[in-house]
Design an enzyme around this catalytic site. Structure first.
Site, PDB file in Angstrom:
ATOM      1  N   GLY A 196       0.825  -1.213   0.000  1.00 47.52           N
ATOM      2  CA  GLY A 196       0.000   0.000   0.000  1.00 47.52           C
ATOM      3  C   GLY A 196       0.851   1.251   0.000  1.00 47.52           C
ATOM      4  N   THR A 197       1.947   1.216   0.720  1.00 47.59           N
ATOM      5  CA  THR A 197       2.839   2.379   0.789  1.00 47.59           C
ATOM      6  C   THR A 197       3.338   2.754  -0.607  1.00 47.59           C
ATOM      7  OG1 THR A 197       3.502   1.747   3.014  1.00 47.59           O
ATOM      8  CG2 THR A 197       4.966   3.259   1.848  1.00 47.59           C
ATOM      9  N   ASN A 210      -7.126   4.246   9.432  1.00 48.02           N
ATOM     10  CA  ASN A 210      -6.620   3.000  10.032  1.00 48.02           C
ATOM     11  C   ASN A 210      -6.761   2.974  11.549  1.00 48.02           C
ATOM     12  OD1 ASN A 210      -4.597   5.019   9.101  1.00 48.02           O
ATOM     13  ND2 ASN A 210      -3.276   3.948  10.552  1.00 48.02           N
ATOM     14  N   GLN A 267      -7.464   0.478   4.053  1.00 46.23           N
ATOM     15  CA  GLN A 267      -8.307  -0.092   5.115  1.00 46.23           C
ATOM     16  C   GLN A 267      -9.744  -0.332   4.661  1.00 46.23           C
ATOM     17  OE1 GLN A 267      -7.404  -1.325   7.956  1.00 46.23           O
ATOM     18  NE2 GLN A 267      -5.346  -0.491   8.181  1.00 46.23           N
ATOM     19  N   SER A 300      -3.901  -2.895  -0.319  1.00 41.13           N
ATOM     20  CA  SER A 300      -2.820  -3.767   0.152  1.00 41.13           C
ATOM     21  C   SER A 300      -3.399  -5.105   0.566  1.00 41.13           C
ATOM     22  CB  SER A 300      -2.134  -3.088   1.347  1.00 41.13           C
ATOM     23  OG  SER A 300      -1.109  -3.898   1.839  1.00 41.13           O
ATOM     24  N   HIS A 335      -2.451  -7.563   2.511  1.00 41.14           N
ATOM     25  CA  HIS A 335      -2.401  -8.138   3.868  1.00 41.14           C
ATOM     26  C   HIS A 335      -3.457  -7.570   4.802  1.00 41.14           C
ATOM     27  CE1 HIS A 335      -0.134  -5.067   6.412  1.00 41.14           C
ATOM     28  NE2 HIS A 335       0.099  -4.572   5.212  1.00 41.14           N
ATOM     29  N   CYS A 350       2.386   1.133  12.986  1.00 35.41           N
ATOM     30  CA  CYS A 350       3.609   1.721  12.459  1.00 35.41           C
ATOM     31  C   CYS A 350       4.248   2.671  13.469  1.00 35.41           C
ATOM     32  CB  CYS A 350       3.326   2.454  11.153  1.00 35.41           C
ATOM     33  SG  CYS A 350       2.550   1.393   9.962  1.00 35.41           S
TER      34      CYS A 350
HETATM   35  N1  PLP Z   1      -2.486   3.165   4.318  1.00 34.81           N
HETATM   36  C1  PLP Z   1      -3.197   2.774   5.374  1.00 34.81           C
HETATM   37  C2  PLP Z   1      -4.472   3.479   5.692  1.00 34.81           C
HETATM   38  C3  PLP Z   1      -2.747   1.724   6.183  1.00 34.81           C
HETATM   39  O1  PLP Z   1      -3.447   1.349   7.243  1.00 34.81           O
HETATM   40  C4  PLP Z   1      -1.526   1.097   5.843  1.00 34.81           C
HETATM   41  C5  PLP Z   1      -0.971   0.026   6.702  1.00 34.81           C
HETATM   42  O2  PLP Z   1      -1.181  -0.004   7.902  1.00 34.81           O
HETATM   43  C6  PLP Z   1      -0.830   1.541   4.714  1.00 34.81           C
HETATM   44  C7  PLP Z   1      -1.345   2.572   3.975  1.00 34.81           C
HETATM   45  C8  PLP Z   1       0.453   0.892   4.300  1.00 34.81           C
HETATM   46  O3  PLP Z   1       0.202  -0.342   3.683  1.00 34.81           O
HETATM   47  P1  PLP Z   1       1.404  -1.392   3.511  1.00 34.81           P
HETATM   48  O4  PLP Z   1       1.635  -1.984   4.854  1.00 34.81           O
HETATM   49  O5  PLP Z   1       0.897  -2.409   2.541  1.00 34.81           O
HETATM   50  O6  PLP Z   1       2.554  -0.633   2.991  1.00 34.81           O
END
Ligand code: PLP
Length: 398
Positions: free
Chosen positions: A75-76, A154, A182, A202, A204, A328
């Protein structure tokens, strides 16, 4: 019947358990089908077909065309890629509109871009976590390259009104990216009916593998790759595909599409029962964003007179996994930027815990949490009352 040492996993916004159906579908691509999907012979072609099938499944979940899906590593990466592309290829300018409550994958990226000369507007939210749509509209300027606002938060599960945001962006002829990491798999999404330009997801977060995601790029949207090299993903994201994970993402999308409405109802009932029971049993407790539209699975509680890192530690002794804000931030006991933006007092923000339910949670697990959490809060409060300061954990469990 739960055993005493059974893990009670109530942190499904941090990550989810792989669905066994996903594992099963992935395994042959970790052993038997190891060909490169770009190879011209049949052994590579079989793998190419599996990737195409995964793309079609993700598109079906989102209600869009398979050609609009670009696989990424997470997702990042999807979030970074959408914003970077707009800054590079959108001729309007280098101004970004986002919010103060975004995940760090957008927020920190924008903070970095601001240091490198981009202008960024971080929209504030009210006490219920909502942005002001008039303020959004007036913040869009002739040099705004992109608006990036998340679909679901999130930490709190609060939903932004993405359809209204998309309509404003269309009216202003500006690109709109939404971080839906999310939201995807938890609530219905029909991109064919919307004017969203980019959407991140994402695997996972919805029972697929870690380390794979996707970016939806609306047809005819101007988009250029951040990762440059081979011609994979139709020239939109170079690098040999993470085949097994992409296959897993596709299967997770298919499972989500099949069971979403039943799962949404079941998880919502469990979450609501949990919230009502905790509010009834614990004094000076509140649900953050209780009156806002929220994801069905997320409960963000604030408790007066406790420190959430100490609560995490005690809950962990009972094998209950939850989170103090976003995973995070683990290791830092700073109050969450999301809760601070919602104007929670520092004490309430530092006494906040997030519980997020999911597909594999059973009622008995919610019952165990309903029994243990009030005991933990009570214990911390009585310890705080008898000592000068509340006990603090050295490290946070996520
Ligand atoms: N965006 C949101 C709202 C998230 O909750 C997360 C992960 O917690 C991410 C982005 C990042 O996703 P990834 O862990 O796949 O990089």
């Amino acid at each position: 019947m739960l055993t005493d040492d059974q893990i009670i996993y109530l942190d499904n916004n941090a990550t989810t358990q792989l669905d066994p159906a996903v594992v099963e579908e992935m395994l042959p691509f970790l052993s038997k089908f190891y060909g490169n999907p770009s190879s011209g012979y049949q052994f590579g072609g079989q793998v190419r077909k599996a990737i195409d099938q995964a793309r079609a499944r993700v598109a079906a979940l989102l209600g869009c065309e398979p050609t609009e899906i670009v696989f990424t590593s997470c997702g990042t990466e999807s979030n970074n890629a959408a914003i970077n592309s707009a800054l590079q290829f959108e001729p309007r300018g280098k101004h970004i509109v986002t919010s103060a409550v975004e995940h760090s994958a957008v927020r920190r990226h924008c903070q970095e871009l601001a240091k490198r000369g981009c202008e960024v507007t971080f929209l504030e939210v009210d006490q219920e976590g909502n942005i002001d749509l008039d303020e959004l509209e007036s913040s869009i300027r002739p040099n705004t390259a992109i608006v990036s606002l998340m679909w679901a938060n999130n930490e709190t599960g609060i939903l932004f009104p993405v359809d209204k945001i998309a309509a404003i962006c269309r009216e202003k002829r500006v690109l709109f990216h939404t971080d839906a990491v999310q939201a995807v798999g938890k609530i219905p999404i029909r991109l064919g009916d919307s004017t969203i330009s980019f959407l991140s997801l994402s695997a996972h977060k919805f029972y697929g593998p870690k380390g794979v995601g996707a970016l939806y790029v609306r047809r005819h949207s101007r988009f250029g790759p951040s990762i440059i090299g081979g011609g994979q993903e139709n020239g939109r994201r170079a690098g040999t595909e993470n085949v097994a994970s992409v296959v897993g993402l596709g299967k997770a999308a298919q499972c989500a599409a099949e069971c979403m409405s039943e799962e949404e109802t079941r998880v919502l009932a469990m979450r609501n029962r949990f919230e009502q029971a905790i509010l009834a049993r614990v004094r000076d407790a509140a649900v953050n964003g209780a009156r806002a539209a929220r994801l069905p699975n997320t409960s963000s509680f604030s408790f007066a007179r406790i420190e959430s890192d100490a609560a995490l530690l005690l809950l962990d002794r009972h094998h209950i996994c939850c989170s103090a804000g976003s995973a995070c931030r683990t290791g830092s006991s700073e109050a969450s930027h999301v809760l601070r933006a919602m104007k929670l007092s520092d004490e309430r923000a530092r006494g906040s815990l997030r519980f997020s339910f999911g597909r594999f949670n059973q009622d008995a697990e919610a019952d165990r949490a309903i029994q243990i959490l009030p005991e933990v809060i009570e214990k911390l409060r009585s310890l705080a009352a008898t000592s000068a300061s509340a006990p603090r954990a050295a490290t946070l469990a996520s």
